[in-house]
Motif scaffolding. Structure first.
Motif, short mmCIF file in Angstrom:
data_model
loop_
_atom_site.label_atom_id
_atom_site.label_comp_id
_atom_site.label_asym_id
_atom_site.label_seq_id
_atom_site.Cartn_x
_atom_site.Cartn_y
_atom_site.Cartn_z
N MET A 69 8.91 -4.65 0.66
CA MET A 69 8.32 -3.55 -0.04
C MET A 69 9.82 -2.33 0.53
O MET A 69 9.99 -1.78 -0.95
CB MET A 69 6.86 -2.79 0.06
N HIS A 70 10.48 -2.50 1.43
CA HIS A 70 11.76 -1.66 1.48
C HIS A 70 12.47 -2.35 0.36
O HIS A 70 13.62 -1.26 0.21
CB HIS A 70 11.84 -1.79 3.13
N ARG B 297 12.86 7.33 -0.24
CA ARG B 297 12.38 6.88 1.18
C ARG B 297 11.10 6.49 1.37
O ARG B 297 10.58 7.04 0.80
CB ARG B 297 13.08 8.25 1.79
N MET B 298 10.82 5.82 2.02
CA MET B 298 9.54 5.45 2.06
C MET B 298 9.11 4.93 3.83
O MET B 298 9.74 5.01 5.12
CB MET B 298 9.53 3.70 1.62
N ILE B 299 7.45 5.69 3.44
CA ILE B 299 6.91 5.60 4.66
C ILE B 299 5.94 4.91 5.23
O ILE B 299 4.80 4.82 3.49
CB ILE B 299 6.71 7.36 5.26
N THR B 300 6.07 3.88 5.85
CA THR B 300 4.54 3.25 6.13
C THR B 300 3.88 3.22 6.71
O THR B 300 4.09 3.33 8.29
CB THR B 300 5.34 1.67 6.38
N GLU C 138 16.31 -1.61 -4.36
CA GLU C 138 16.55 -1.78 -5.36
C GLU C 138 16.12 -0.97 -6.61
O GLU C 138 16.56 -1.13 -7.46
CB GLU C 138 16.01 -3.65 -5.57
N ALA C 139 15.05 -0.70 -6.63
CA ALA C 139 14.55 0.26 -7.41
C ALA C 139 14.93 1.93 -7.74
O ALA C 139 15.93 1.90 -8.51
CB ALA C 139 13.17 0.86 -7.62
N ALA C 140 15.42 2.13 -6.44
CA ALA C 140 16.00 3.09 -6.33
C ALA C 140 17.85 2.99 -6.46
O ALA C 140 18.38 4.12 -7.72
CB ALA C 140 16.01 4.20 -5.11
N ASP C 141 18.43 2.02 -6.49
CA ASP C 141 19.48 1.78 -6.46
C ASP C 141 19.97 1.49 -8.86
O ASP C 141 20.59 2.08 -9.07
CB ASP C 141 20.03 0.29 -5.86
#
Length: 693
Positions: free
Chosen positions: A368-369, A384-387, A374-377
């Motif tokens: 998912m990172h 940013r992602m927190i898991t 890719e979605a951010a680009d």
């Protein structure tokens, strides 16, 4: 040929582990104050992939990995600063390396344009950071002519390198020969070789999995450390290796040349990397062996067959219980004790197999990172992602089937949930959006949540789109939760334009369908201006469920025990009529809607009347509460889940079916869907009265 295929399969399995180390390490490097050992671990991961790929002639993979590790070497030697731009490039290279491994495994063609583009960017960093030769400068020095003419000559310093090599089991297993490495060192200069066999055990204690031979090479001449390291380039991870300049204390050890290592050593259990040089080789190997639990590789279909057999065992146990009941033997203590022992044993075996099939969600979260980047680009939004809870385990069969739903949810959160940087700044939020991906075990189920700190759901816009597309009637009376559920309708999209992420009418309806196929549910919670949370609730297994057997007229059904809060026989004072024949249960100061399951499933109720029977208070994953009226409760047991949709068709309010001890089929009730069916005007009035007390 079969052996080569087996080695190739093992290489790709190791690649999965190495790529996981790479992706995790790159994210850790982005954190302030990261450990330099993390950079070394990332470098070693890429280096190991390159070494294995070279053995199988994967030229494209080797070439790309070599340039990738060259840049990583600049980072770990502090010749290249870790900037956001550099980290973005390293992440893209990590994704490309993953794609190259996948292409090599499946035999698909690689995206050569992507590879060439990244190779060019990496080459630019290498050319920029390669130190130029410094110009020679003459610096005059002063001489003291009063110094004495006689002096003791200073012996020249020792010139050369000391190489210490202790191969591990993996080196022999992969077919490498220490003699070939020693011959390669001799080509670099004069080499004095000393074999240390003091750590070798006696024959009765000798184990092929713990080789203890060690070589010390005193290499003199013009060879440099990089020259020596190039000899061990593809076996660096298969031996404890140190290379340092010679000192005067390093005396030559002219001993006979070492004998060739045995070639018929059994397969290894693990690879030893970077063993501490201060500890004896055997001690290092014993320590690593103690830390690594022995494992075996078993085909998944074998575990599936075992799980199916356990399901049949549960059914046979239920049948045996039915026979004992019919024969009147249920009052015999020995018979009851034996049946209970069989039931407990079947439960223990089922739990053990579930533990074998269980795998952590870490691999899914890792993927998912990349989806987030890719979605951010694609949207131009910094995210940013927190898991949280990556080690939460789920059934193996769910791992791959969760990738697509989570991918849709991540893209939806980036594209629809998060505002652009300007809007976030105007609202007093950080310019960088945050998406939190979490997992945990709750009440016998797996709860996965995708949360964003965006603007929340614009319910007025969602309602208007649904009306314009004919999904709901104009002016329909909908609660906020019901408006949120419109997002899951097929063909619903809040974007008119078609982009790489949105606008094609395919999205959250896919999420809902996939999760329901897994026996789970997906819910939405949203607060305008603060963000949205998608929650997925999944069963721990798709094979067996703990259920309560209930009677509805002449039908026997199963209610999952995870939804049950309590059971009771209500007194008349606890029942309150409302509306057209509906009732509420007053229980501990709370008014709970009563749902007659006989009415819900169209089953003829016995003649005693609607107020008889038992009430079962349930709470679903969406925190909805209700009291189910049933005719009787007569057992609680594990039942084997059989897909109803695959064998018959979809039945509203039913999630699956099972086979009882008498051979009859019983339907497994879906409490969540039954409570959702209350979303009519009467159900909303009851819920409003319950909330108002």
């Amino acid at each position: 040929m079969a052996d080569m295929d087996e080695f190739r399969d093992m290489f790709f399995v190791e690649c999965d582990e190495l790529l996981e180390v790479l992706a995790t390490g790159l994210r850790q490097i982005e954190q302030p104050g990261f450990d330099v050992e993390t950079v070394h671990a990332v470098f070693r991961a890429v280096h190991s992939v390159k070494g294995g790929a070279a053995a199988f002639g994967l030229t494209t993979l080797v070439t790309f990995a070599h340039r990738f590790e060259t840049v990583l070497d600049l980072v770990r030697s502090d010749r290249l600063d870790v900037t956001p731009q550099i980290m973005a490039l390293l992440h893209r290279c990590s994704d490309c390396l993953t794609d190259l491994v996948a292409s090599a495994r499946s035999g698909r063609d690689t995206d050569q344009a992507q590879v060439d583009g990244l190779m060019t960017e990496l080459a630019a960093l290498i050319d920029t950071e390669t130190p130029e030769e410094t110009a020679f400068e003459f610096t005059p020095i002063s001489l003291d002519f009063d110094m004495p003419l006689s002096f003791d000559p200073v012996p020249p310093p020792a010139s050369g390198l000391l190489v210490q090599m202790t191969p591990t089991f993996q080196l022999y297993r992969s077919g490498n020969d220490p003699m070939a490495l020693l011959n390669a060192l001799r080509k670099l200069g004069d080499a004095d070789v000393h074999l240390d066999c003091d750590a070798v055990a006696m024959l009765e204690d000798w184990s092929p999995e713990q080789p203890a031979l060690s070589w010390q090479v005193r290499l003199t001449g013009a060879a440099s450390q990089p020259d020596v390291m190039s000899v061990f380039e593809f076996v660096e991870d298969c031996c404890a290796l140190t290379v340092r300049p010679l000192t005067e204390d390093d005396l030559p050890a002219p001993t006979p040349e070492p004998a060739a290592a045995p070639a018929d050593i059994a397969p290894a259990a693990q690879i030893v990397r970077d063993a501490p040089t201060s500890a004896p080789p055997r001690a290092v190997q014993q320590q690593d062996s103690a830390q690594a639990a022995p494992t075996i590789r078993v085909a998944l279909d074998r575990v599936d067959r075992l799980m199916n057999m356990i399901g049949e065992l549960v059914i046979k146990e239920a049948m045996l219980s039915q026979v004992i009941q019919t024969a009147g033997l249920h009052e015999q203590p020995d018979v009851v004790a034996g049946l209970d022992a069989i039931r407990q044993l079947a439960s223990d075996i089922q739990e053990s197999v579930m533990a074998i099939r269980a795998q952590p969600l870490k691999l899914v979260f890792q993927r998912m990172h990349r989806i987030l980047r890719e979605a951010a680009d694609a949207t131009g939004k910094p995210v940013r992602m927190i898991t949280i809870g990556e080690q939460t385990e789920v059934d193996k069969t769910m791992i791959e089937r969760l990738v697509e739903p989570l991918t849709h949810m991540i893209r939806n959160s980036v594209d629809h949930g998060l505002e652009d940087s300007v809007t976030r700044q105007r609202r007093g939020k950080p310019q960088e959006g945050t998406i939190t991906l979490s997992a945990a075990h709750r009440s016998g189920r797996v709860q996965i949540e995708v949360s964003d700190d965006g603007g929340g759901i614009n319910r007025a816009k969602v309602r208007q789109i649904a009306e314009d597309r004919g999904l709901i009637a104009p002016g329909a009376n909908l609660s906020p939760a019901e408006i949120d559920q419109l997002l899951f309708l097929p063909g619903f999209s809040s974007k008119d334009e078609v982009s790489a992420l949105s606008g094609r009418g395919v999205g959250l309806d896919v999420v809902r369908r996939e999760i329901m196929n897994l026996g789970g549910r997906v819910m939405i919670q949203s607060t305008e201006g603060q963000g949205t949370t998608f929650s997925i609730a999944l069963p721990l297994t798709l094979a067996v469920v703990e259920g309560m057997l209930i009677q509805l007229g002449d039908q026997t059904m199963v209610l999952p025990i995870t939804a049950v809060q309590e059971t009771l026989r209500p007194e008349n004072t606890m029942l309150h009529g409302v509306g057209h024949g509906s009732q509420l249960l007053s229980n501990r100061g709370e008014l709970i809607p009563i749902i007659d399951l006989c009415t819900s499933f169209g089953v003829t109720r016995p003649a005693e009347g609607p107020d008889t029977g038992v009430l079962i208070v349930v709470e679903t994953d969406s925190r909805r509460r209700a009291a189910f009226r049933v005719d009787a409760i007569f057992d609680q047991r594990q039942v084997v889940i059989k897909s109803l949709e695959q064998n018959y068709g979809r039945v509203p309010g039913v999630s699956a079916a099972t086979i009882l001890g008498d051979g009859k089929i019983a339907l497994i009730i879906d409490p969540e869907e039954i409570l959702l069916s209350m979303s009519n005007d009467q159900g909303r009035r009851m819920a409003a009265m319950a909330s108002n007390g």
